[in-house]
Scaffold this motif. Sequence first.
Motif: not given
Length: 300
Positions: A88-89, A121-123, A114-116
């Motif tokens: 989330r950074s 959008a999809r963490f 892309p996912n972190t």
Amino acid sequence: MFVPRLVAALVAASLTVLLVGCGSVTAAPGVAASPRPAPREAYLVGVRTLTVDAGSARPLRVTVWYPAAAGRVAPGRFPLVLHSHGLRSLPALHTALTTRWAAAGFVVAAPTYPNTNLRAARFSRHDVRNQPADAWRVIRHLTRLAGTRGDPLAGHLDTGRIAASGHSAGGFTTAGMFTSGHPERLRAGIIIAGGGMAGSFAGPPATLLFVHGAADQVVPHHVGRSAYARTDWPRAFLTLPGQGHGEYLTPGRPGFAQVLAASTDLLRWRLYDDPAAGRRIAAGATRAGVTHFENHLGPA
């Protein structure tokens, strides 16, 4: 997309104190000499953004900071540092280090995973396992750009001298790049508030700097220590007593100056073959009551 803009000159000014007193560069036996001496003065910093594999299922938006002059990449060839953000950074949240490293004479590339990332959008925290491969895709892409006529980086990137760094999940990503078969050009790693991944610290030895707050509640200090204990490579561990997951990465906070000095000198030592920088690391990392430095780097 190439977006030339200069980051505030104070970034370069703040690095000048770290670059004074630098001697000439002497290559170690059997190692090709650096194409230029380590910079003695700080650069202005430019930034561009680009996308790697835009049409793929896993495109990577990348922010690149570089030494700048007259609105473009400064003359010369510069080593590459691949920097990885945490969960989330975003790369933009790491500019306190990345811009200062660029001012010190490095091209610093930071992918938005892309996912972190903060806006995913999809963490999925489990996607960290895929990020070392993403980081290598970025390195390969930049290597191609460095040889592409007309690209701003053409002729300015020393692709034979690379380091990796990262904070938190980005620190684990960094460790995951040092697996069996990694190329010798990956010479150094900076693992901040992170730890190891499966298969980490194999293949050609590299020089590692671990940085960790002793009171970290997100990635506990013992996780970083465990990764540190897994390797006998040249390494050092910079502990910040009483500190948590990353407040020491904020300019003006206790420990920031020591983290900046140690990391910058490590990069100068390993990527510019600057022995004077290697000899400065311990002194720059140490401040009574603020840091504790364990040094197994070996002779500079």
